[in-house]
Design an enzyme around this catalytic site. Structure first.
Site, PDB file in Angstrom:
ATOM      1  N   LYS A 181       0.899  -1.174   0.000  1.00 39.17           N
ATOM      2  CA  LYS A 181       0.000   0.000   0.000  1.00 39.17           C
ATOM      3  C   LYS A 181       0.932   1.217   0.000  1.00 39.17           C
ATOM      4  CE  LYS A 181      -1.587   3.116   1.875  1.00 39.17           C
ATOM      5  NZ  LYS A 181      -1.340   4.519   1.418  1.00 39.17           N
ATOM      6  N   LYS A 185       0.401   9.709  -2.436  1.00 36.34           N
ATOM      7  CA  LYS A 185       1.037  10.834  -3.139  1.00 36.34           C
ATOM      8  C   LYS A 185       1.989  10.340  -4.225  1.00 36.34           C
ATOM      9  CE  LYS A 185       0.738  13.783   0.918  1.00 36.34           C
ATOM     10  NZ  LYS A 185       1.433  14.323   2.084  1.00 36.34           N
ATOM     11  N   CYS A 289      14.154  10.608   6.305  1.00 36.17           N
ATOM     12  CA  CYS A 289      14.193  10.384   7.750  1.00 36.17           C
ATOM     13  C   CYS A 289      15.611  10.393   8.283  1.00 36.17           C
ATOM     14  CB  CYS A 289      13.525   9.058   8.077  1.00 36.17           C
ATOM     15  SG  CYS A 289      14.407   7.692   7.330  1.00 36.17           S
ATOM     16  N   GLU A 384       9.984  17.627  13.886  1.00 35.03           N
ATOM     17  CA  GLU A 384      10.441  17.222  12.549  1.00 35.03           C
ATOM     18  C   GLU A 384       9.846  18.192  11.531  1.00 35.03           C
ATOM     19  OE1 GLU A 384       8.846  13.522  10.822  1.00 35.03           O
ATOM     20  OE2 GLU A 384      10.836  13.176   9.976  1.00 35.03           O
TER      21      GLU A 384
HETATM   22  P1  NAD Z   1       2.607   9.522   6.568  1.00 33.80           P
HETATM   23  O1  NAD Z   1       2.678   8.982   7.945  1.00 33.80           O
HETATM   24  O2  NAD Z   1       1.705  10.676   6.308  1.00 33.80           O
HETATM   25  O3  NAD Z   1       2.160   8.370   5.531  1.00 33.80           O
HETATM   26  C1  NAD Z   1       2.832   7.128   5.471  1.00 33.80           C
HETATM   27  C2  NAD Z   1       1.854   6.054   5.019  1.00 33.80           C
HETATM   28  O4  NAD Z   1       0.865   5.867   6.023  1.00 33.80           O
HETATM   29  C3  NAD Z   1       1.092   6.397   3.746  1.00 33.80           C
HETATM   30  O5  NAD Z   1       0.979   5.217   2.977  1.00 33.80           O
HETATM   31  C4  NAD Z   1      -0.255   6.891   4.247  1.00 33.80           C
HETATM   32  O6  NAD Z   1      -1.294   6.613   3.341  1.00 33.80           O
HETATM   33  C5  NAD Z   1      -0.440   6.117   5.535  1.00 33.80           C
HETATM   34  N1  NAD Z   1      -1.090   6.861   6.621  1.00 33.80           N
HETATM   35  C6  NAD Z   1      -1.057   8.194   6.861  1.00 33.80           C
HETATM   36  N2  NAD Z   1      -1.712   8.478   8.000  1.00 33.80           N
HETATM   37  C7  NAD Z   1      -2.170   7.307   8.508  1.00 33.80           C
HETATM   38  C8  NAD Z   1      -2.910   6.950   9.677  1.00 33.80           C
HETATM   39  N3  NAD Z   1      -3.317   7.854  10.559  1.00 33.80           N
HETATM   40  N4  NAD Z   1      -3.178   5.635   9.880  1.00 33.80           N
HETATM   41  C9  NAD Z   1      -2.772   4.715   9.010  1.00 33.80           C
HETATM   42  N5  NAD Z   1      -2.058   4.998   7.889  1.00 33.80           N
HETATM   43  C10 NAD Z   1      -1.756   6.283   7.644  1.00 33.80           C
HETATM   44  O7  NAD Z   1       4.120   9.869   6.133  1.00 33.80           O
HETATM   45  P2  NAD Z   1       4.621  10.644   4.828  1.00 33.80           P
HETATM   46  O8  NAD Z   1       4.300  12.104   4.967  1.00 33.80           O
HETATM   47  O9  NAD Z   1       4.194   9.927   3.590  1.00 33.80           O
HETATM   48  O10 NAD Z   1       6.201  10.428   4.965  1.00 33.80           O
HETATM   49  C11 NAD Z   1       7.040  11.253   5.730  1.00 33.80           C
HETATM   50  C12 NAD Z   1       7.275  10.675   7.109  1.00 33.80           C
HETATM   51  O11 NAD Z   1       7.839   9.371   7.003  1.00 33.80           O
HETATM   52  C13 NAD Z   1       8.292  11.485   7.917  1.00 33.80           C
HETATM   53  O12 NAD Z   1       7.858  11.573   9.243  1.00 33.80           O
HETATM   54  C14 NAD Z   1       9.570  10.663   7.802  1.00 33.80           C
HETATM   55  O13 NAD Z   1      10.501  10.867   8.840  1.00 33.80           O
HETATM   56  C15 NAD Z   1       9.000   9.280   7.822  1.00 33.80           C
HETATM   57  N6  NAD Z   1       9.937   8.312   7.272  1.00 33.80           N
HETATM   58  C16 NAD Z   1      10.559   7.493   8.164  1.00 33.80           C
HETATM   59  C17 NAD Z   1      11.479   6.579   7.712  1.00 33.80           C
HETATM   60  C18 NAD Z   1      12.206   5.695   8.686  1.00 33.80           C
HETATM   61  O14 NAD Z   1      12.934   4.819   8.259  1.00 33.80           O
HETATM   62  N7  NAD Z   1      12.043   5.868   9.980  1.00 33.80           N
HETATM   63  C19 NAD Z   1      11.767   6.482   6.338  1.00 33.80           C
HETATM   64  C20 NAD Z   1      11.088   7.327   5.448  1.00 33.80           C
HETATM   65  C21 NAD Z   1      10.166   8.246   5.934  1.00 33.80           C
END
Ligand code: NAD
Length: 493
Positions: A181, A185, A289, A384
């Site tokens: 999934k 975006k 991240c 962040e």
């Molecule tokens: P996001 O949390 O908005 O979305 C990530 C995924 O989760 C998407 O597929 C989205 O559809 C889903 N999602 C969003 N809100 C949800 C909810 N409440 N319940 C269930 N699913 C949900 O993140 P983003 O904006 O796409 O990505 C950026 C974030 O990801 C930053 O915080 C970054 O630090 C983090 N990130 C972390 C790592 C790591 O290895 N720790 C790696 C890459 C990105």
């Protein structure tokens, strides 16, 4: 100058369920907008619980024979997949750049890192030989690695190919059926990956794609046939998914956000430190991240900070640094910078109103921004921001720097720039983050080492990728066998 290939027509993404391309049953879609152009480049289905149920049931069906396919046979398909990705590297790089706002070079590097995880998975056929031991006379204990079943991966926008590939090559090679999934975006690169999994010959249902948002994620995580979950995204969502999955007994590992700390010391080599810091906070426009976000300046390091400001001011938008994912995120980051300035931070470099690259006036652009003389408790030093912004906090000594690092709620990465082995070792010993760098701005472990932070940067046990990835996507069956010669048939003696 052309920065990225834009397809002539809008791309209509679909789900891949049971080896067939399908729209969401509700017909609902969402636009995919390129950060470069601000225009619609695709549409993505927003799947409901009934789409999820169809995907999970077909994956579960496919898993019955996939789990019995020998590891060496499963591996052959992944070999083919790797070749196909390398063949189509240009297309994948441009598509990932187009939808995520990265430069094409950054997108290519992300795909290559994903391929590195696939290469690790390819090596499992030669490494994972289990073990057996005669534990008492005639009694043998043997251990076998078993797949979990139907597994799902939920991934963020910032690495459209790499983060999914942290998850599915290892999971599928181990004999699981996998449902991706991707972020709503950035669905275009996920579709290219799914098409190529089919081309490589993975049986229908072994790899599926279900697009959507939060509702889709919740339906996936709640489905009783889903046995394993891998999530990467922001900390709030990571925690919610982890709680939901583990409450019903599914295995989950959920990686969250970050506020990575870089420490620079007076004895640091400027030729290593200045480019290292600038690349860390401007690479991927700070939307990774592992990006440097908080710079803790230890002692008198003005010469290094002046060099960082100078070098960051030369970063060219579009060529060296890509765009912010969308205008909403751009405005949020500008607001965070405004607030930091109002609270007393000194703006050494202001990227709030940059000149857009020629021909890309509608893109979501933000230049490198440096906030100096911030206090460690200010929002810009703790939250962040997820953009090309670095906050500098000045401290007198290493102990103060380590105390700031330890007080952070995130625990993804921490790096120190120094010429002293003793300082490097002290920081590595004391820092609380999961990934530590010495003279490295982006301390991403390479395979077979695993990737993962601590505190709110990770919910669940273990890390993703590498050896820890193998543990996450499998369980160990222990078989104790007793055979003794007891019969009195003449042929036995
Ligand atoms: P996001 O949390 O908005 O979305 C990530 C995924 O989760 C998407 O597929 C989205 O559809 C889903 N999602 C969003 N809100 C949800 C909810 N409440 N319940 C269930 N699913 C949900 O993140 P983003 O904006 O796409 O990505 C950026 C974030 O990801 C930053 O915080 C970054 O630090 C983090 N990130 C972390 C790592 C790591 O290895 N720790 C790696 C890459 C990105």
């Amino acid at each position: 100058m052309k920065l990225v290939d834009v397809p002539a027509a809008t791309i209509r993404c679909r789900n891949l369920i049971a080896g067939e391309w399908r729209d969401a049953s509700s017909g609902e879609t969402r636009d995919v907008v390129s950060p470069y152009t601000g225009s619609v480049v695709g549409t993505v289905p927003m799947s409901s619980a009934s789409d999820v149920a169809a995907a999970v049931e077909s994956a579960h069906h496919a898993w019955q024979s996939w789990r019995r396919t020998p590891l060496k046979e499963r591996t052959q398909l992944l070999f083919r997949y790797r070749e196909i990705l390398l063949r189509d590297l240009d297309l994948l790089s441009h598509r990932a750049a187009l939808e995520a706002g990265k430069t094409v070079e950054e997108a290519r590097a992300g795909i290559m890192k994903g391929i590195e995880v696939a290469e690790f998975a390819l090596s499992l056929q030669n490494l994972d030989d289990g073990g057996a031991l005669e534990v008492s006379r005639g009694v043998t204990c043997e251990v076998r690695r078993e797949p979990l079943g139907v597994c799902v991966g939920i991934t963020p926008f910032n690495f459209p190919a790499m983060v999914p590939m942290w998850l599915y090559p290892i999971a599928v090679t181990l004999g699981n059926a996998f449902i991706l999934k991707p972020s709503e975006k950035v669905p275009l690169t996920a579709v290219l990956q799914a098409e190529r999994m089919l081309e490589a010959g993975f049986p229908k249902g072994v790899f599926s794609l279900v697009h959507g948002g939060r509702e889709t994620v919740e339906a996936l995580v709640d489905h009783p046939l889903v046995a394993g979950v891998g999530f990467v995204g922001s900390s709030g969502a990571a925690r919610a998914v982890y709680t939901r999955a583990s409450n019903r007994g599914a295995r989950a590992l959920c990686l969250g956000g970050a506020k990575n700390v870089l420490m620079i010391t007076p004895d640091a080599d400027p030729d290593v430190t200045i480019p290292g810091v600038v690349a860390s906070f401007t690479g991927c426009a700070g939307q990774r991240c592992m990006a440097a976000s908080l710079l803790v300046a230890v002692g008198d390091v003005d010469h290094l900070i002046d060099g960082i400001v100078e070098r960051a001011s030369q970063v060219r938008l579009g060529r060296d640094m890509g765009a912010i994912i969308d205008h909403g995120a751009r405005e949020r980051i500008v607001h965070d910078i405004d607030r930091a300035v109002a609270e007393g931070a000194k703006l050494r470099l202001d990227g709030r109103a940059p000149e857009a690259p020629e021909g890309y006036a509608q893109g979501a652009w933000l230049g490198p921004t440096i906030l100096d003389h911030a206090r460690a408790d200010m929002e810009c030093a703790t939250k962040e921001l997820f953009g090309p912004v670095i906050t500098i906090v000045r401290v007198k000594n290493l102990e103060e720097a380590l105390a700031i690092e330890a007080s952070g709620t995130y625990g993804n990465a921490c790096s120190v720039f120094t010429s002293s082995g003793a300082v490097a070792r002290h920081v590595a010993d004391r820092a609380t983050s999961g990934m530590i760098g010495v003279n490295v701005g982006v301390p991403v472990p390479r395979e077979p080492f695993s990737f993962g932070g601590t505190k709110t940067s990770r919910y669940g046990a273990g890390d993703v990728t590498g050896r820890q990835g193998v543990e996450h996507w499998s369980w160990l069956k222990k078989i104790t066998t007793k055979w003794q010669m007891q019969g009195d048939a003449t042929w036995m003696s």
